[in-house]
Enzyme design. Structure first.
Site, PDB file in Angstrom:
ATOM      1  N   THR A 135       0.111 -21.250  24.138  1.00 29.33           N
ATOM      2  CA  THR A 135      -1.070 -20.695  24.793  1.00 29.33           C
ATOM      3  C   THR A 135      -2.209 -20.475  23.807  1.00 29.33           C
ATOM      4  O   THR A 135      -1.967 -20.281  22.614  1.00 29.33           O
ATOM      5  CB  THR A 135      -0.685 -19.347  25.446  1.00 29.33           C
ATOM      6  OG1 THR A 135      -1.863 -18.677  25.866  1.00 29.33           O
ATOM      7  CG2 THR A 135       0.037 -18.429  24.460  1.00 29.33           C
ATOM      8  N   ASP A 136      -3.430 -20.450  24.331  1.00 31.31           N
ATOM      9  CA  ASP A 136      -4.590 -20.143  23.469  1.00 31.31           C
ATOM     10  C   ASP A 136      -4.588 -18.680  23.031  1.00 31.31           C
ATOM     11  O   ASP A 136      -5.318 -18.297  22.111  1.00 31.31           O
ATOM     12  CB  ASP A 136      -5.906 -20.489  24.180  1.00 31.31           C
ATOM     13  CG  ASP A 136      -6.118 -19.769  25.510  1.00 31.31           C
ATOM     14  OD1 ASP A 136      -5.252 -18.977  25.921  1.00 31.31           O
ATOM     15  OD2 ASP A 136      -7.173 -20.005  26.136  1.00 31.31           O
ATOM     16  N   TYR A 184       3.293 -10.214  24.551  1.00 32.68           N
ATOM     17  CA  TYR A 184       3.453 -11.602  25.018  1.00 32.68           C
ATOM     18  C   TYR A 184       2.890 -12.590  23.999  1.00 32.68           C
ATOM     19  O   TYR A 184       3.589 -13.499  23.538  1.00 32.68           O
ATOM     20  CB  TYR A 184       2.762 -11.795  26.378  1.00 32.68           C
ATOM     21  CG  TYR A 184       2.517 -13.260  26.705  1.00 32.68           C
ATOM     22  CD1 TYR A 184       3.570 -14.119  26.977  1.00 32.68           C
ATOM     23  CD2 TYR A 184       1.217 -13.786  26.709  1.00 32.68           C
ATOM     24  CE1 TYR A 184       3.348 -15.463  27.248  1.00 32.68           C
ATOM     25  CE2 TYR A 184       0.992 -15.128  26.984  1.00 32.68           C
ATOM     26  CZ  TYR A 184       2.058 -15.966  27.247  1.00 32.68           C
ATOM     27  OH  TYR A 184       1.837 -17.298  27.502  1.00 32.68           O
ATOM     28  N   LYS A 232       4.664 -15.532  21.587  1.00 35.04           N
ATOM     29  CA  LYS A 232       4.317 -16.963  21.665  1.00 35.04           C
ATOM     30  C   LYS A 232       3.868 -17.441  20.281  1.00 35.04           C
ATOM     31  O   LYS A 232       4.223 -18.542  19.842  1.00 35.04           O
ATOM     32  CB  LYS A 232       3.213 -17.211  22.696  1.00 35.04           C
ATOM     33  CG  LYS A 232       3.617 -17.015  24.139  1.00 35.04           C
ATOM     34  CD  LYS A 232       4.719 -17.951  24.610  1.00 35.04           C
ATOM     35  CE  LYS A 232       4.277 -19.394  24.720  1.00 35.04           C
ATOM     36  NZ  LYS A 232       5.346 -20.234  25.329  1.00 35.04           N
TER      37      LYS A 232
HETATM   38  P1  NAD Z   1       6.198 -18.682  34.650  1.00 35.28           P
HETATM   39  O1  NAD Z   1       6.468 -17.245  34.324  1.00 35.28           O
HETATM   40  O2  NAD Z   1       5.586 -19.035  35.966  1.00 35.28           O
HETATM   41  O3  NAD Z   1       7.565 -19.518  34.530  1.00 35.28           O
HETATM   42  C1  NAD Z   1       8.479 -19.320  33.505  1.00 35.28           C
HETATM   43  C2  NAD Z   1       9.786 -20.040  33.875  1.00 35.28           C
HETATM   44  O4  NAD Z   1      10.701 -19.890  32.777  1.00 35.28           O
HETATM   45  C3  NAD Z   1      10.475 -19.454  35.113  1.00 35.28           C
HETATM   46  O5  NAD Z   1      10.944 -20.498  35.940  1.00 35.28           O
HETATM   47  C4  NAD Z   1      11.646 -18.662  34.532  1.00 35.28           C
HETATM   48  O6  NAD Z   1      12.754 -18.577  35.403  1.00 35.28           O
HETATM   49  C5  NAD Z   1      11.951 -19.478  33.289  1.00 35.28           C
HETATM   50  N1  NAD Z   1      12.642 -18.657  32.260  1.00 35.28           N
HETATM   51  C6  NAD Z   1      12.260 -17.447  31.786  1.00 35.28           C
HETATM   52  N2  NAD Z   1      13.139 -17.022  30.848  1.00 35.28           N
HETATM   53  C7  NAD Z   1      14.077 -17.985  30.728  1.00 35.28           C
HETATM   54  C8  NAD Z   1      15.232 -18.145  29.922  1.00 35.28           C
HETATM   55  N3  NAD Z   1      15.603 -17.190  29.053  1.00 35.28           N
HETATM   56  N4  NAD Z   1      15.963 -19.271  30.043  1.00 35.28           N
HETATM   57  C9  NAD Z   1      15.589 -20.260  30.926  1.00 35.28           C
HETATM   58  N5  NAD Z   1      14.525 -20.151  31.712  1.00 35.28           N
HETATM   59  C10 NAD Z   1      13.765 -19.038  31.628  1.00 35.28           C
HETATM   60  O7  NAD Z   1       5.315 -19.219  33.441  1.00 35.28           O
HETATM   61  P2  NAD Z   1       4.116 -20.271  33.433  1.00 35.28           P
HETATM   62  O8  NAD Z   1       2.857 -19.557  33.719  1.00 35.28           O
HETATM   63  O9  NAD Z   1       4.510 -21.453  34.222  1.00 35.28           O
HETATM   64  O10 NAD Z   1       4.103 -20.669  31.882  1.00 35.28           O
HETATM   65  C11 NAD Z   1       4.913 -21.736  31.402  1.00 35.28           C
HETATM   66  C12 NAD Z   1       4.638 -21.922  29.926  1.00 35.28           C
HETATM   67  O11 NAD Z   1       3.263 -22.236  29.724  1.00 35.28           O
HETATM   68  C13 NAD Z   1       4.921 -20.688  29.065  1.00 35.28           C
HETATM   69  O12 NAD Z   1       5.477 -21.117  27.843  1.00 35.28           O
HETATM   70  C14 NAD Z   1       3.545 -20.087  28.846  1.00 35.28           C
HETATM   71  O13 NAD Z   1       3.495 -19.355  27.639  1.00 35.28           O
HETATM   72  C15 NAD Z   1       2.687 -21.339  28.780  1.00 35.28           C
HETATM   73  N6  NAD Z   1       1.279 -21.183  29.153  1.00 35.28           N
HETATM   74  C16 NAD Z   1       0.940 -20.623  30.352  1.00 35.28           C
HETATM   75  C17 NAD Z   1      -0.405 -20.556  30.720  1.00 35.28           C
HETATM   76  C18 NAD Z   1      -0.821 -19.997  32.063  1.00 35.28           C
HETATM   77  O14 NAD Z   1      -2.019 -19.958  32.354  1.00 35.28           O
HETATM   78  N7  NAD Z   1       0.089 -19.594  32.939  1.00 35.28           N
HETATM   79  C19 NAD Z   1      -1.385 -21.035  29.852  1.00 35.28           C
HETATM   80  C20 NAD Z   1      -0.999 -21.586  28.622  1.00 35.28           C
HETATM   81  C21 NAD Z   1       0.333 -21.664  28.296  1.00 35.28           C
HETATM   82  O1  TDX Z   2      -5.054  -8.068  39.143  1.00 36.24           O
HETATM   83  C1  TDX Z   2      -5.570  -8.507  38.127  1.00 36.24           C
HETATM   84  N1  TDX Z   2      -6.886  -8.233  37.877  1.00 36.24           N
HETATM   85  C2  TDX Z   2      -7.533  -8.693  36.772  1.00 36.24           C
HETATM   86  O2  TDX Z   2      -8.733  -8.407  36.596  1.00 36.24           O
HETATM   87  C3  TDX Z   2      -4.844  -9.329  37.175  1.00 36.24           C
HETATM   88  C4  TDX Z   2      -3.396  -9.657  37.417  1.00 36.24           C
HETATM   89  C5  TDX Z   2      -5.525  -9.809  36.071  1.00 36.24           C
HETATM   90  N2  TDX Z   2      -6.826  -9.495  35.858  1.00 36.24           N
HETATM   91  C6  TDX Z   2      -7.532 -10.064  34.692  1.00 36.24           C
HETATM   92  C7  TDX Z   2      -6.825  -9.972  33.369  1.00 36.24           C
HETATM   93  C8  TDX Z   2      -7.291 -11.242  32.651  1.00 36.24           C
HETATM   94  O3  TDX Z   2      -8.540 -11.011  32.027  1.00 36.24           O
HETATM   95  O4  TDX Z   2      -7.651 -11.474  34.968  1.00 36.24           O
HETATM   96  C9  TDX Z   2      -7.492 -12.253  33.774  1.00 36.24           C
HETATM   97  C10 TDX Z   2      -6.323 -13.210  33.938  1.00 36.24           C
HETATM   98  O5  TDX Z   2      -5.145 -12.430  33.984  1.00 36.24           O
HETATM   99  P1  TDX Z   2      -3.679 -13.109  34.047  1.00 36.24           P
HETATM  100  O6  TDX Z   2      -3.592 -13.973  35.242  1.00 36.24           O
HETATM  101  O7  TDX Z   2      -2.684 -12.007  33.888  1.00 36.24           O
HETATM  102  O8  TDX Z   2      -3.717 -14.087  32.800  1.00 36.24           O
HETATM  103  P2  TDX Z   2      -3.926 -13.855  31.208  1.00 36.24           P
HETATM  104  O9  TDX Z   2      -3.543 -12.489  30.793  1.00 36.24           O
HETATM  105  O10 TDX Z   2      -5.297 -14.365  30.858  1.00 36.24           O
HETATM  106  O11 TDX Z   2      -2.795 -14.871  30.650  1.00 36.24           O
HETATM  107  C11 TDX Z   2      -2.599 -16.165  31.280  1.00 36.24           C
HETATM  108  O12 TDX Z   2      -3.190 -17.188  30.520  1.00 36.24           O
HETATM  109  C12 TDX Z   2      -2.615 -17.479  29.276  1.00 36.24           C
HETATM  110  C13 TDX Z   2      -1.115 -16.451  31.470  1.00 36.24           C
HETATM  111  O13 TDX Z   2      -0.528 -15.404  32.229  1.00 36.24           O
HETATM  112  C14 TDX Z   2      -0.414 -16.603  30.142  1.00 36.24           C
HETATM  113  O14 TDX Z   2       0.939 -16.969  30.337  1.00 36.24           O
HETATM  114  C15 TDX Z   2      -1.121 -17.689  29.367  1.00 36.24           C
HETATM  115  O15 TDX Z   2      -0.572 -17.764  28.081  1.00 36.24           O
END
Ligand code: NAD
Ligand code: TDX
Length: 327
Positions: A116-117, A143, A147
């Site tokens: 992640t960034d 978190y 990472k």
């Molecule tokens: P998510 O929470 O939606 O999904 C995580 C998945 O990992 C789930 O299916 C969960 O069951 C599985 N998991 C958790 N712990 C586990 C374990 N110990 N063993 C096996 N499986 C396990 O997460 P996401 O938002 O899809 O993120 C996926 C990846 O992308 C992560 O590595 C996150 O850091 C990275 N990432 C996410 C974002 C974002 O915006 N969501 C941005 C950049 C990077």
């Molecule tokens: O109810 C809310 N209200 C609100 O203002 C929630 C849930 C979040 N927020 C704000 C917090 C953040 O500034 O919105 C922004 C986005 O929040 P999240 O969806 O929790 O994302 P963020 O914390 O930015 O992290 C996400 O992007 C990077 C992913 O969850 C991470 O897994 C990824 O690494």
């Protein structure tokens, strides 16, 4: 691959099925964030799902012995959860990554690490610089620090043991199948159930939004052509503050733009993320396909409208947890 039942992982599985001939094995623990419905209906000869923990060295070793390329998505991914109970973040993000690295090292397999960034900390609103591959690590939350730790393990395993690995650090993803705890799905589903959206603080924090399919195409490109040992930043020039995004969700859904509540801010809340993805674009010729955030967001709203059975079971418990925290 790991974490294929989560948000970005499941979008990657769908992307591979639709755009390649690859055969995929998913290892997923099915935590609260994993959803069987996210992988339902995929062809059985293309996708095998194994329920297991990436910290379980035996299952990891067995699966990696039979795999050509490991793409590691599994993580504890929600900042707010990490502020209340950091332990699972250490286990999955640090020990889980270590367990995978030891197995790819033993079996000499290609490994791609999804990150992640947020490892870079945050930027001022008026900073002309964006994050690049050379920005120093400076994570803010439990978190993002786990990472960052996992990325550093990968770099060490490349340098010390010659593991064939690449890393990508992507900005905030949006799209279908994202858990209702996250910002965009939480607000869409609040409106759908008749609650008001919740904005942390003043909502001036900026996130750099990218569609999950663009994240998938970038990862595939890096797996195919990325240079071993390199890090690539993935982003689609999608900077927007939270207030703007929320107002867009409200108006897209036919609500007044100010029909939301301000709630208590996240402790240590990162102000701004912004990605410079020039290396990925120049070196590997990658370009995002989703250039229009408003259209992508409207399609995401439609997905949540049409898939209530997917998110409804988690909604009440997620909101109960937020209410306890004053959010
Ligand atoms: P998510 O929470 O939606 O999904 C995580 C998945 O990992 C789930 O299916 C969960 O069951 C599985 N998991 C958790 N712990 C586990 C374990 N110990 N063993 C096996 N499986 C396990 O997460 P996401 O938002 O899809 O993120 C996926 C990846 O992308 C992560 O590595 C996150 O850091 C990275 N990432 C996410 C974002 C974002 O915006 N969501 C941005 C950049 C990077
Ligand atoms: O109810 C809310 N209200 C609100 O203002 C929630 C849930 C979040 N927020 C704000 C917090 C953040 O500034 O919105 C922004 C986005 O929040 P999240 O969806 O929790 O994302 P963020 O914390 O930015 O992290 C996400 O992007 C990077 C992913 O969850 C991470 O897994 C990824 O690494």
């Amino acid at each position: 691959m790991t974490g294929g039942a989560g948000f970005i992982g499941s979008n990657f599985v769908h992307y591979l099925v639709d755009n390649t001939d690859d055969v995929v094995t998913v290892l997923d623990k099915f935590t609260y964030a994993g959803n069987e419905a996210s992988l339902a209906g995929l062809p059985e000869d293309r996708v095998t799902v194994v329920r297991g923990d990436i910290c379980d060295a035996e299952v990891v070793d067995r699966l990696i012995a039979d795999t050509d390329v490991v793409v590691h998505y599994a993580a504890e991914s929600h900042n707010d959860n990490s502020l209340h109970d950091p332990r699972p973040f250490l286990d999955t993000n640090i020990v889980g990554t270590y367990t995978l690295l030891e197995a790819v090292r033993r079996h000499g397999k290609r490994y791609h690490h999804i990150s992640t960034d947020e490892v870079y900390g945050d930027l001022e609103l008026d900073d002309p610089e964006r994050f690049t591959e050379r920005t120093p690590y400076n994570p803010s939350s439990p978190y993002s620090s786990t990472k960052a730790g996992s990325d550093l393990l990968v770099r060490a395993w490349v340098r010390s043991f010659g593991v064939q690995a690449t890393i990508s650090n992507c900005s905030n993803n949006y799209g279908p199948r994202q858990h209702v705890e996250k910002f965009i799905p939480r607000q869409i589903t609040n409106i759908l159930v008749g609650d008001r959206p919740k904005l942390y603080g003043e909502g001036l924090n900026v996130r750099d939004w990218i569609h999950a399919d663009d994240h998938s195409s970038a990862v595939l490109r890096i797996v195919e052509a990325g240079r071993i040992g390199e890090t690539y930043l993935i982003g689609a020039d999608g900077e927007k503050n939270n207030k703007e995004v929320l107002e867009l969700i409200l108006t897209t859904m036919g609500q007044p733009a100010d029909a939301y509540d301000h709630v208590v801010d996240r402790p240590g809340h990162d102000l701004r993320y912004a990605i410079d993805s020039a290396k990925l674009r120049d070196e590997l010729g990658w370009l995002p396909a989703f250039q229009d955030f408003e259209r992508g967001l409207a399609a995401t709203v439609d997905w949540y409208r049409e898939n209530e059975a997917w998110w409804q079971p988690q909604k009440a418990a997620t909101e109960a947890k937020y209410r306890e925290q004053g959010q």
